[in-house]
Design a protein around this motif. Structure first.
Motif, mmCIF file in Angstrom:
data_model
loop_
_atom_site.group_PDB
_atom_site.id
_atom_site.type_symbol
_atom_site.label_atom_id
_atom_site.label_comp_id
_atom_site.label_asym_id
_atom_site.label_seq_id
_atom_site.Cartn_x
_atom_site.Cartn_y
_atom_site.Cartn_z
ATOM 1 N N ILE A 163 0.865 -1.178 0.000
ATOM 2 C CA ILE A 163 0.000 0.000 0.000
ATOM 3 C C ILE A 163 0.902 1.228 0.000
ATOM 4 O O ILE A 163 1.544 1.554 1.000
ATOM 5 N N ASN A 164 0.978 1.880 -1.144
ATOM 6 C CA ASN A 164 1.854 3.042 -1.304
ATOM 7 C C ASN A 164 1.133 4.287 -0.821
ATOM 8 O O ASN A 164 0.037 4.614 -1.290
ATOM 9 N N ARG A 165 1.777 5.000 0.110
ATOM 10 C CA ARG A 165 1.139 6.113 0.804
ATOM 11 C C ARG A 165 1.828 7.439 0.505
ATOM 12 O O ARG A 165 2.908 7.477 -0.087
ATOM 13 N N SER A 175 -2.678 -10.142 1.617
ATOM 14 C CA SER A 175 -4.036 -10.099 1.071
ATOM 15 C C SER A 175 -3.946 -10.178 -0.452
ATOM 16 O O SER A 175 -2.861 -10.370 -1.012
ATOM 17 N N THR A 176 -5.080 -10.012 -1.105
ATOM 18 C CA THR A 176 -5.134 -10.013 -2.568
ATOM 19 C C THR A 176 -5.846 -8.752 -3.049
ATOM 20 O O THR A 176 -6.580 -8.112 -2.290
ATOM 21 N N ILE A 177 -5.628 -8.424 -4.303
ATOM 22 C CA ILE A 177 -6.296 -7.257 -4.885
ATOM 23 C C ILE A 177 -7.823 -7.388 -4.799
ATOM 24 O O ILE A 177 -8.499 -6.451 -4.339
ATOM 25 N N PRO A 178 -8.418 -8.502 -5.222
ATOM 26 C CA PRO A 178 -9.891 -8.607 -5.139
ATOM 27 C C PRO A 178 -10.420 -8.462 -3.715
ATOM 28 O O PRO A 178 -11.443 -7.811 -3.491
ATOM 29 N N ALA A 179 -9.717 -9.041 -2.746
ATOM 30 C CA ALA A 179 -10.193 -8.978 -1.359
ATOM 31 C C ALA A 179 -10.138 -7.557 -0.814
ATOM 32 O O ALA A 179 -11.088 -7.090 -0.170
ATOM 33 N N LEU A 180 -9.036 -6.859 -1.063
ATOM 34 C CA LEU A 180 -8.914 -5.500 -0.538
ATOM 35 C C LEU A 180 -9.830 -4.536 -1.281
ATOM 36 O O LEU A 180 -10.385 -3.604 -0.682
ATOM 37 N N TYR A 181 -10.002 -4.763 -2.576
ATOM 38 C CA TYR A 181 -10.845 -3.866 -3.380
ATOM 39 C C TYR A 181 -12.273 -3.840 -2.848
ATOM 40 O O TYR A 181 -12.947 -2.806 -2.914
ATOM 41 N N LYS A 182 -12.741 -4.943 -2.285
ATOM 42 C CA LYS A 182 -14.089 -4.993 -1.724
ATOM 43 C C LYS A 182 -14.246 -4.058 -0.527
ATOM 44 O O LYS A 182 -15.359 -3.634 -0.203
ATOM 45 N N GLU A 183 -13.142 -3.731 0.136
ATOM 46 C CA GLU A 183 -13.184 -2.886 1.332
ATOM 47 C C GLU A 183 -13.026 -1.408 1.026
ATOM 48 O O GLU A 183 -13.156 -0.565 1.923
ATOM 49 N N LEU A 184 -12.755 -1.073 -0.225
ATOM 50 C CA LEU A 184 -12.491 0.313 -0.596
ATOM 51 C C LEU A 184 -13.718 0.946 -1.255
ATOM 52 O O LEU A 184 -14.445 0.274 -1.996
ATOM 53 N N PRO A 185 -13.944 2.239 -1.021
ATOM 54 C CA PRO A 185 -15.086 2.916 -1.676
ATOM 55 C C PRO A 185 -14.848 3.061 -3.174
ATOM 56 O O PRO A 185 -13.819 3.589 -3.612
ATOM 57 N N LYS A 186 -15.792 2.587 -3.968
ATOM 58 C CA LYS A 186 -15.614 2.604 -5.422
ATOM 59 C C LYS A 186 -15.712 4.006 -6.000
ATOM 60 O O LYS A 186 -15.336 4.243 -7.147
ATOM 61 N N ALA A 187 -16.199 4.957 -5.199
ATOM 62 C CA ALA A 187 -16.231 6.338 -5.668
ATOM 63 C C ALA A 187 -14.846 6.979 -5.619
ATOM 64 O O ALA A 187 -14.615 8.015 -6.227
ATOM 65 N N LEU A 188 -13.917 6.337 -4.891
ATOM 66 C CA LEU A 188 -12.579 6.911 -4.704
ATOM 67 C C LEU A 188 -11.466 6.052 -5.287
ATOM 68 O O LEU A 188 -10.412 6.579 -5.669
ATOM 69 N N PHE A 189 -11.695 4.746 -5.391
ATOM 70 C CA PHE A 189 -10.653 3.837 -5.872
ATOM 71 C C PHE A 189 -11.148 3.044 -7.073
ATOM 72 O O PHE A 189 -12.328 2.704 -7.163
ATOM 73 N N VAL A 190 -10.211 2.723 -7.975
ATOM 74 C CA VAL A 190 -10.553 1.920 -9.133
ATOM 75 C C VAL A 190 -9.438 0.898 -9.385
ATOM 76 O O VAL A 190 -8.254 1.208 -9.255
ATOM 77 N N GLN A 191 -9.851 -0.328 -9.694
ATOM 78 C CA GLN A 191 -8.872 -1.328 -10.108
ATOM 79 C C GLN A 191 -8.603 -1.115 -11.581
ATOM 80 O O GLN A 191 -9.516 -1.144 -12.413
ATOM 81 N N CYS A 192 -7.341 -0.893 -11.932
ATOM 82 C CA CYS A 192 -6.985 -0.586 -13.312
ATOM 83 C C CYS A 192 -6.206 -1.720 -13.981
ATOM 84 O O CYS A 192 -5.900 -1.657 -15.175
#
Length: 240
Positions: A163-165, A175-192
């Motif tokens: 997690i680059n800050r 963890s994995t990308i799919p697992a963490l992506y579920k915890e993030l708000p989709k209005a702010l984060f996008v899997q590219c």
């Protein structure tokens, strides 16, 4: 949220202040928004260096005898990647310069209230989203609270994620990308990409194949994610 107005012409300074105040009252945000006015870029930069936080900046480009609006914005961008900058000016030839500091809008005088309202709608939504939520991480025997606004992008390495800050060394979690992506708000984060998630507020430039983030981090866009990335980026900026 601090809204800063800087214009050397008092008539326009007052007009902008009245428009911002009207928007604040209409949204019942008197206790959440503070408005500061400056007629000098030097006074503004001194106040900023002394600790004045800039969340939204309505900035005149032409400030005779002082640091120009473009120059001032570049100084602020060296330290602040998230301030929303809106340029106000009489001169259209400076429009391209605004892209170098990731300006939200470029508004020509005379300014209409609708233009100011649109900018404030976008800026407040983005600010509120980034300020109000955090990611809760379990690191060994500790619980770590990481504000979403501190996350620039997330990269996968085998069974771990980095997690680059902002201005800090990356956090590494199992963890994995799919697992963490579920915890993030989709209005702010996008899997590219299958191995990357990015914070939309830190995107500075995009092509069909790659994203450039603050700090000149270049992130690939996987072909299956292209439409999703561009659609979510447009939504984040409300078709900006």
């Amino acid at each position: 949220m601090n809204v800063i107005i800087c214009d050397d012409e008092i008539v326009y300074l007052n007009t902008l202040k009245e428009a911002v105040t009207s928007w604040v009252i209409s949204h019942e945000l008197e206790n959440a928004i503070a408005v500061y006015c400056f007629s000098s870029s030097e006074d503004l930069i001194n106040a900023w260096k002394a600790g004045l936080a800039i969340n939204v900046l309505f900035l005149d480009i032409q400030l005779p005898g002082e640091m120009s609006g473009i120059e001032l914005a570049k100084v602020i961008r060296e330290k602040d990647d998230q301030a929303t900058i809106v340029f106000i000016t009489n001169y259209s030839e400076y429009a391209c310069d605004g892209y170098y500091v990731n300006a939200l809008r470029y508004i020509q005088k005379p300014v209409h209230n609708s233009n100011i309202y649109e900018c404030l709608d976008i800026a407040y939504r983005q600010w509120h989203l980034s300020q109000s939520e955090s990611l809760i991480l379990k690191l060994k025997k500790q619980t770590y609270v990481l504000p979403f606004r501190d996350i620039i992008y997330i990269e996968a390495f085998a069974h771990y994620l980095a997690i680059n800050r902002t201005s800090k060394i990356p956090l590494q979690i199992r963890s994995t990308i799919p697992a963490l992506y579920k915890e993030l708000p989709k209005a702010l984060f996008v899997q590219c990409h299958r191995g990357f998630i990015v914070n939309l507020s830190y995107i500075r430039f995009m092509t069909k194949n790659a994203i450039t983030l603050v700090g000149n981090h270049t992130i690939p866009i996987g072909s299956k994610y292209t439409d999703q990335v561009f659609s979510m980026f447009r939504q984040f900026y409300q078709e900006a």
